[in-house]
Design an enzyme around this catalytic site. Structure first.
Site, PDB file in Angstrom:
ATOM      1  N   ASP A 191     -31.813 -22.360 -43.584  1.00 29.55           N
ATOM      2  CA  ASP A 191     -32.423 -21.107 -43.048  1.00 29.55           C
ATOM      3  C   ASP A 191     -32.893 -20.430 -44.462  1.00 29.55           C
ATOM      4  OD1 ASP A 191     -32.867 -18.920 -41.115  1.00 29.55           O
ATOM      5  OD2 ASP A 191     -31.428 -17.696 -42.553  1.00 29.55           O
TER       6      ASP A 191
ATOM      7  N   GLU B  85     -36.355 -24.407 -44.052  1.00 25.92           N
ATOM      8  CA  GLU B  85     -37.407 -23.145 -43.833  1.00 25.92           C
ATOM      9  C   GLU B  85     -37.932 -22.775 -45.006  1.00 25.92           C
ATOM     10  OE1 GLU B  85     -37.196 -19.770 -40.488  1.00 25.92           O
ATOM     11  OE2 GLU B  85     -35.807 -19.798 -42.108  1.00 25.92           O
TER      12      GLU B  85
END
Length: 710
Positions: free
Chosen positions: A362, A400
């Protein structure tokens, strides 16, 4: 050092008349800085404790019994002249620790002293070891107590002492290499996957790691090869983040996802073993960019109270001590040695002890930020250290490649050599094209080809198409059904006045907003558009990923940010499996079609094997064009040829087929047709007799050469 000076009798011991600690508990030695965290040393029958706390002036180890969590059974005050090496505090306790089951720390240090030195010590606060392998929440656990100054005894999360004896099954399963022609990633929320009563899972198992095992036959039948689990590392159970992106501890499985909270570790490992037995790999969505301690007003659970300055990126502003590149109040200092070591140790733990096959990071750009927030290079960042680690270099690493600051590092800009990346450009360009935006044909060609504009395969860069993880939907944003049913978000239940979540979703409601009293023609168009999305995803070079439930058109009623919705909004509604059975059949057959045609997902780009056309011999790249065709030759991959015709115009278009293989073409897919003619069963593809094919409005047609059945 004597035990009398190192050990302080607890209140309980004083009540029992013991002015000194039990004789059986001895300071076996000063301890060592390795292994990290709390460890059982089998050869010495002793526990070793280590803690990185550079600026701490006082460190007290607390041991707790199961029957009294409000008062320590034992307090061990570490002497910096004996129990400290460099910035690391350590000790070793041997003998019989009796009733002790849990542990924590109390730490004191200097007061805040200006920019870069925003210390946050509270000598009364009970602090969780960042390296604890298991976390226990006492019945009186209280997040608010961690937000207030002073003691939170009996209300703080505690580390679980390691179990005596050798670690069971320490050798990881070998992670198979990523196969771009067969890899199908299924993004799944463990709780939401089966929490709904209509999931068919027994009530006591719904929403747990164990329930995933119950659904393995479904995943196998669908064709899934990898599950990407939304965060399963222990997060703050009282913070209200259903998605799990407020991590409290980076080693322990989230206790709330276990049928038995005290056995979360074992249940998680059992789930992984069962998935592996079914040839399904496990990818974890991990959050190493911030913690659950949030901003200055957040709770002090661990990192802030141990060494605020070392663990977080500090600012020069006394009104906002943390640089916030995450949108969550703080940013982990990934360039500092304590955080660097913490993250590497955590990742290795999940591979070697929990047997996972890879990670999706993330806001991964944060892991490349230096002490002042600037970005490190591909040679110096933590991302490079992860990629080259002797253990981690064998697992899948997916980034990401952006954060909540200014960093959008998709493609060659990402400072992680060889990493796979979530391709947000694929999502955006395909959504725009299918929605009918003008000027998108060229962008669609790039995305289908493998996004070589982002991952170039020139002699200098030498990227591969499987580095792009293609997706149209994920947990963040509209579901696939909502992307063809809503123009506007409906996030009112989240409690932020509908101000949260992205305002622009590149969606189109097909002429009717929402899901009430939908005309039959609109519903038919929505199903066709959803098929177009799924079809293009499976036809593109790269690795496809989609969100759980999209295969049967689940809806969140237009909520594009249900991060705090632990209810029917986010739980998969398994009744959709029957209600949208035709679409589910299409999705399942489309996955099988991709796997049956290795010419689609390749380890290299298509290069000379693809020829691009329009409705005629030339691609129409004009602003008002909404059509594209191409022929993909399959000989180099032992596959048949494919001819694809795409029409996102609102009128039918007659395509002139430009190539004909030996044996002619057979129609495998036509999203403009009703089920079951929209996608043929293997061996039942209809022969195409003419070189002219009428593609209906907003439809995708795929022909296979000769007898090359799906």
């Amino acid at each position: 050092m004597t035990t009398e000076t190192a050990l302080i009798a607890s209140n309980r011991q004083a009540r029992r008349g013991q002015v000194h600690p039990p004789a059986a508990i001895v300071a076996r030695s000063e301890g060592t800085i390795l292994p990290l965290g709390a460890s059982w040393i089998e050869a010495e029958q002793a526990y070793n404790f280590m803690l990185y706390a550079e600026h701490a002036e006082s460190v007290v180890l607390l041991l707790f019994a199961e029957d009294d969590l409000a008062r320590p059974l034992l307090e061990f005050r570490l002497d910096p002249r004996v129990n400290k090496t460099w910035r690391v505090w350590h000790c070793r306790l041997g003998g019989d620790i009796g009733e002790a089951r849990y542990y924590a720390y109390r730490i004191d240090g200097p007061r805040a002293a200006g920019p870069g030195l925003w210390h946050a010590y509270d000598p009364e606060k009970v602090l969780l070891d960042p390296l604890a392998r298991e976390v226990f929440f006492p019945p009186g656990f209280d997040r608010e107590a961690a937000r207030r100054p002073g003691s939170n005894l009996g209300k703080a999360p505690l580390g679980v002492l390691p179990r005596p004896g050798p670690s069971p099954d320490p050798v990881p399963d070998r992670t198979p290499p990523l196969q771009p022609d067969t890899a199908i990633i299924y993004e799944m929320h463990v709780r939401g996957f089966t929490r709904n009563p209509n999931s068919g899972v027994p009530p006591e198992r719904r929403g747990t790691f164990a329930s995933v095992i119950d659904k393995i036959p479904y995943l196998k039948k669908l064709g899934i090869t990898m599950v990407e689990l939304l965060p399963v590392q222990q997060f703050d159970p009282q913070e209200g983040n259903y998605w799990g992106y407020m991590t409290l501890n980076f080693f322990a499985p989230h206790a709330g996802y276990a049928s038995d909270a005290q056995a979360a570790r074992d249940e998680f490992r059992a789930m992984v073993r069962a998935l592996h037995a079914a040839d399904i790999q496990v990818i974890l969505d991990v959050v190493y960019n911030h913690t659950a301690e949030a901003g200055p007003d957040g709770p002090t659970y661990s990192y802030r109270g141990i060494d605020n300055v070392a663990f977080y990126v500090m600012s020069d502003d006394p009104r906002a001590m943390y640089r916030d590149y995450t949108g969550c109040g703080n940013t982990l200092a990934c360039a500092s040695i304590c955080t660097w070591s913490l993250i590497l140790e955590s990742l290795r733990h999940w591979v070697t002890e929990m047997h996972v096959d890879g990670f999706r990071f993330d806001l991964a750009s944060v892991l490349a930020r230096g002490p002042d927030g600037t970005l490190e290079t591909a040679d110096t960042s933590l991302l490079a250290a992860i990629r080259t680690d002797p253990i981690l270099r064998h697992v899948h690493l997916i980034a990401e490649p952006w954060d909540a600051g200014w960093a959008y590092l998709l493609g060659t800009r990402f400072p992680g050599p060889g990493w796979c990346q979530w391709n947000g450009r694929f999502r955006d360009d395909v959504r725009r094209f299918v929605r009918g935006d003008p000027g998108m044909v060229g962008a669609l060609m790039l995305r289908l080809y493998g996004s070589d504009d982002l991952f170039p395969d020139n002699p200098r860069d030498a990227h591969r198409p499987f580095q792009t993880v293609n997706y149209v939907t994920c947990h963040d944003g509209f579901t696939l059904y909502d992307a063809v049913s809503y123009n506007e978000k409906r996030n009112w239940p989240n409690g932020h006045g509908n101000t949260d979540g992205a305002a622009e979703n590149l969606s189109w409601n097909c002429g009717w907003e929402g899901d009430e009293d939908v005309p039959v023609a609109v519903m038919s168009l929505r199903q066709r558009q959803a098929k177009n999305f799924f079809c293009l995803l499976m036809l593109a070079n790269g690795v496809p990923m989609f969100a759980a439930g999209d295969e049967f058109l689940r809806t969140q009623r237009g909520n594009n940010n249900p991060y705090n919705q632990d209810n029917e909004t986010s739980w998969l509604d398994w009744s959709c499996l029957e209600r949208h059975a035709d679409f589910h059949r299409f999705a399942k057959r489309m996955i099988a079609f991709r796997k049956a045609h290795p010419s689609l997902g390749r380890p290299r780009f298509w290069r000379e094997d693809v020829r691009w056309y329009g409705v005629g011999p030339d691609v129409d790249l004009s602003f008002d064009s909404h059509s594209l065709a191409y022929c993909l030759r399959g000989a180099l991959r032992d596959d048949c040829d494919l001819y694809v015709m795409i029409n996102e115009y609102h009128e039918p278009l007659d395509f002139q087929i430009q190539e004909t293989p030996p044996g002619g073409w057979r129609r495998a897919i036509d999203t403009g047709l009703d089920s079951p003619f929209d996608i043929a069963e293997p061996g039942e593809e209809a022969a195409v007799a003419s070189q002219r094919y009428r593609v209906l409005p907003r439809s995708v047609v795929v022909l296979v050469g000769g007898d090359g059945s799906a």
